[in-house]
Design a protein around this motif. Structure first.
Motif, short mmCIF file in Angstrom:
data_model
loop_
_atom_site.label_atom_id
_atom_site.label_comp_id
_atom_site.label_asym_id
_atom_site.label_seq_id
_atom_site.Cartn_x
_atom_site.Cartn_y
_atom_site.Cartn_z
N LEU A 1 57.27 -35.59 -25.50
CA LEU A 1 55.97 -34.92 -25.57
C LEU A 1 55.89 -33.99 -26.78
O LEU A 1 54.86 -33.92 -27.46
N GLU A 2 56.98 -33.29 -27.07
CA GLU A 2 57.00 -32.39 -28.23
C GLU A 2 56.92 -33.17 -29.54
O GLU A 2 56.34 -32.70 -30.51
N LYS A 3 57.50 -34.37 -29.57
CA LYS A 3 57.39 -35.20 -30.79
C LYS A 3 55.97 -35.71 -30.96
O LYS A 3 55.45 -35.77 -32.07
N ILE A 4 55.33 -36.10 -29.87
CA ILE A 4 53.97 -36.63 -29.95
C ILE A 4 52.96 -35.54 -30.26
O ILE A 4 52.10 -35.69 -31.14
N TYR A 5 53.01 -34.43 -29.54
CA TYR A 5 51.98 -33.38 -29.63
C TYR A 5 52.42 -32.14 -30.39
O TYR A 5 51.62 -31.23 -30.59
N GLY A 6 53.67 -32.10 -30.78
CA GLY A 6 54.21 -30.94 -31.47
C GLY A 6 54.81 -29.96 -30.48
O GLY A 6 54.29 -29.80 -29.36
N GLU A 7 55.89 -29.34 -30.88
CA GLU A 7 56.56 -28.37 -30.01
C GLU A 7 55.64 -27.20 -29.67
O GLU A 7 55.58 -26.75 -28.53
N GLU A 8 54.91 -26.72 -30.68
CA GLU A 8 54.06 -25.55 -30.47
C GLU A 8 52.97 -25.81 -29.43
O GLU A 8 52.76 -25.02 -28.51
N LYS A 9 52.27 -26.94 -29.55
CA LYS A 9 51.20 -27.26 -28.61
C LYS A 9 51.76 -27.49 -27.21
O LYS A 9 51.21 -27.00 -26.22
#
Length: 169
Positions: A126-134
């Motif tokens: 999920l962090e790779k797809i949407y970014g860690e921050e989001k």
């Protein structure tokens, strides 16, 4: 695909459209008055976490012993009482690195907080797809918080204001 993973992924695709309707069973809703045994039981439905509730003569009345993948730990409660923060931290600690327990941060400020648990690898996807921050904006690792239920109102309002300011960036 795991339904909790799919639901969180769908949520992250369009969080503003789904924020008010985030009631699917992937979220573990914990009320501030919830018994700690109920919190453990709810998470144990999501991960292979075993637990034993023992009586104690201490004022809190119980001890909870967690077992996960050959490890065992007694939740380190204060002498006088059990509390949800300590319970959640202990669970988050024992299930890592296999699983990660995350706080659904839009529930901040409510007397009922939301939590989600997925395999750590799925959070990484999920962090790779949407970014860690989001991803962490909406689902923050429990291990990164010193208090969730035991925050004072000033701290809650400060965090809510900070989140609102960051949202505008």
């Amino acid at each position: 695909m795991d339904s909790d993973f799919a639901n969180i992924k769908q949520f992250l695709q369009s969080p503003d459209m789904q924020r008010d309707d985030f009631e699917w069973n992937g979220v573990i809703w914990v009320d501030w008055r919830e018994e700690d045994t109920e919190v453990v039981a709810a998470i144990a439905k999501k991960v292979p976490l075993a637990y034993t509730v023992l009586s104690t003569t201490l004022p809190r009345g119980i001890d909870i012993v967690l077992q996960f993948q050959g490890m065992q730990t007694k939740i380190p409660y204060a002498t006088a009482y059990t509390d949800r923060d300590t319970t959640l931290f202990a669970i988050a600690d024992i299930i890592q690195p296999t699983y990660e327990l995350r706080w659904y941060l839009p529930s901040l400020g409510s007397d009922t907080l939301g939590f989600c648990v997925l395999p750590t690898q799925e959070w990484e996807v999920l962090e790779k797809i949407y970014g860690e921050e989001k991803t962490k904006w909406y689902f923050s690792p429990v291990s990164e918080h010193r208090a969730m239920f035991d925050m004072d109102m000033d701290e809650i309002f400060t965090l809510l204001e900070e989140r609102e300011e960051q949202k505008g960036e």
